[in-house]
Enzyme design. Sequence first.
Site, PDB file in Angstrom:
ATOM      1  N   CYS A  38       0.832  -1.215   0.000  1.00  0.00           N
ATOM      2  CA  CYS A  38       0.000   0.000   0.000  1.00  0.00           C
ATOM      3  C   CYS A  38       0.872   1.273   0.000  1.00  0.00           C
ATOM      4  O   CYS A  38       1.690   1.476   0.913  1.00  0.00           O
ATOM      5  CB  CYS A  38      -0.927  -0.023   1.221  1.00  0.00           C
ATOM      6  SG  CYS A  38      -1.579   1.571   1.701  1.00  0.00           S
ATOM      7  N   GLY A  39       0.678   2.133  -1.021  1.00  0.00           N
ATOM      8  CA  GLY A  39       1.459   3.369  -1.136  1.00  0.00           C
ATOM      9  C   GLY A  39       1.239   4.313   0.032  1.00  0.00           C
ATOM     10  O   GLY A  39       2.180   4.953   0.527  1.00  0.00           O
ATOM     11  N   HIS A  40      -0.023   4.434   0.523  1.00  0.00           N
ATOM     12  CA  HIS A  40      -0.322   5.315   1.671  1.00  0.00           C
ATOM     13  C   HIS A  40       0.447   4.832   2.906  1.00  0.00           C
ATOM     14  O   HIS A  40       0.966   5.632   3.682  1.00  0.00           O
ATOM     15  CB  HIS A  40      -1.826   5.315   1.963  1.00  0.00           C
ATOM     16  CG  HIS A  40      -2.660   5.886   0.867  1.00  0.00           C
ATOM     17  ND1 HIS A  40      -2.577   7.210   0.488  1.00  0.00           N
ATOM     18  CD2 HIS A  40      -3.588   5.321   0.056  1.00  0.00           C
ATOM     19  CE1 HIS A  40      -3.414   7.436  -0.503  1.00  0.00           C
ATOM     20  NE2 HIS A  40      -4.036   6.308  -0.785  1.00  0.00           N
ATOM     21  N   CYS A  41       0.505   3.505   3.092  1.00  0.00           N
ATOM     22  CA  CYS A  41       1.224   2.943   4.249  1.00  0.00           C
ATOM     23  C   CYS A  41       2.716   3.243   4.139  1.00  0.00           C
ATOM     24  O   CYS A  41       3.371   3.586   5.130  1.00  0.00           O
ATOM     25  CB  CYS A  41       1.005   1.433   4.324  1.00  0.00           C
ATOM     26  SG  CYS A  41      -0.733   0.934   4.391  1.00  0.00           S
TER      27      CYS A  41
END
Length: 471
Positions: A38-41
């Site tokens: 996950c990019g946000h993570c």
Amino acid sequence: LSDEIKEEDNVLVLHEHNFARALSEHQLLLVEFYAPWCGHCQRLAPAYTQAATQLRNESSPARLGKVDATAQTALANEFNITSYPTLKLFRDGNRTHPLPYTGIMDTQGIVRWVQRRAGPSATLLHDTDTASAFASSQDLVVIGFFKDLKGEAARAFYEVAVEMVDMPFGVADAAELFQAYGLSADTVCLFKKFDERQTNFPVDPARGLDTAELTRLLRVHSLRLVTEFNNETSNQIFSAKIPHHMLLFLNKSSSEQLSLQDGFKAAASTFRGEVLFVVVDVNGYGADVLSFFGMTPADAPTLRLVKMENNRKYQMEQDSFSDTAIRTFIQAVLDGKVKPRLLSAEPPEDWDTRPVKVLVGKTFEQVAFDETKNVFVKFYAPWCSHCQAMAPAWEELGERYKDREDIVIAEMDATANELENITIHGFPTMHYFPAGPGRKMVEYKSARDVETFSKFLENGGMLPVEPPMVS
């Protein structure tokens, strides 16, 4: 796997076998449920480890942990994890009612949010010296004065303090402090190092303290009377939930234009809470918003009022920058006495010779509400990928009906054209305007392909009801 708890950069690495132990060992445990892909993570990771290190260095009772929710599916299911990252706070070993994280996703946001829940949410102030020092400790400080610190009003105040982590909260019950700040009854006071020094919000003796209303008042009054639109303030401006914004567009390199801020600021206090006053530098950070108003830097100095619920924009007949003129204009808009200024592009010369008619603000009425035609309009944004994907189907639909006298296929760039009674909230939006009197409008909400569009048109602006399947 054992129940041993390992750490990475002061963050506890948690899984199904050590989760219960972590809860039992830590009074407050903020857990990030993440997915490795996950990019946000991935973007949150550095801030999360910095927050964990800061809390540890400050000997906070709170610790930070993380769970790979894609590998630990039992935990992900137990805590209903449906998106990443999801942060939840576990208190005193209780795993049945974790608290969802509501703060800002950066280091300071996480630290403040956790600290506010680790200790008392408001600092108890005993005397005038500590209260005075506290009130001037930051640009914005909130102090609640309550005769009974265990009463309903004080409890509601503590609730607000837990959530509003971006400013410090204090609380006082000493009679000498009520007297020192000129108070006789329960009151919440906001102290500022700008504009007015102290703003009082008395607690209504009958209704008590409403947490949502107090939060709104503190947010509104924590903004400056006049805010400059820039990278630091843009988020505050749009999240303030103030229904109207009054904008002064000026060129900050012109001393003559800068002096216009005096009258602008003088008018601001009259409309506090209802109209937010904002200065926009047309050659600085504000340059990006000019196209939204159909303006160029050469239009400065000028004033616009925006109604936030529908983005309607209002302009004085002739710009006048005195505080009296600004107050009069705003009051006239609030009273419904001023028509909005609507953007319209110029119609292309061949707008009505193409299979798909090209509408603009100034030609829309005559086409869409022609009582002899059924008009199907696509409202789009040039940058919208969904609109771009649908464009060939709309062109094909135009070709299919180009010889039909009673059907018009049309489109309008809704970023460059505005309509008084129709507000477009998403792209693409399709509206059907059937022939006949009454200015009827039907929103099309089905599949975006030529065959479904045709069925809708052939059936008079409704999709035919499919017969039930027979097995």
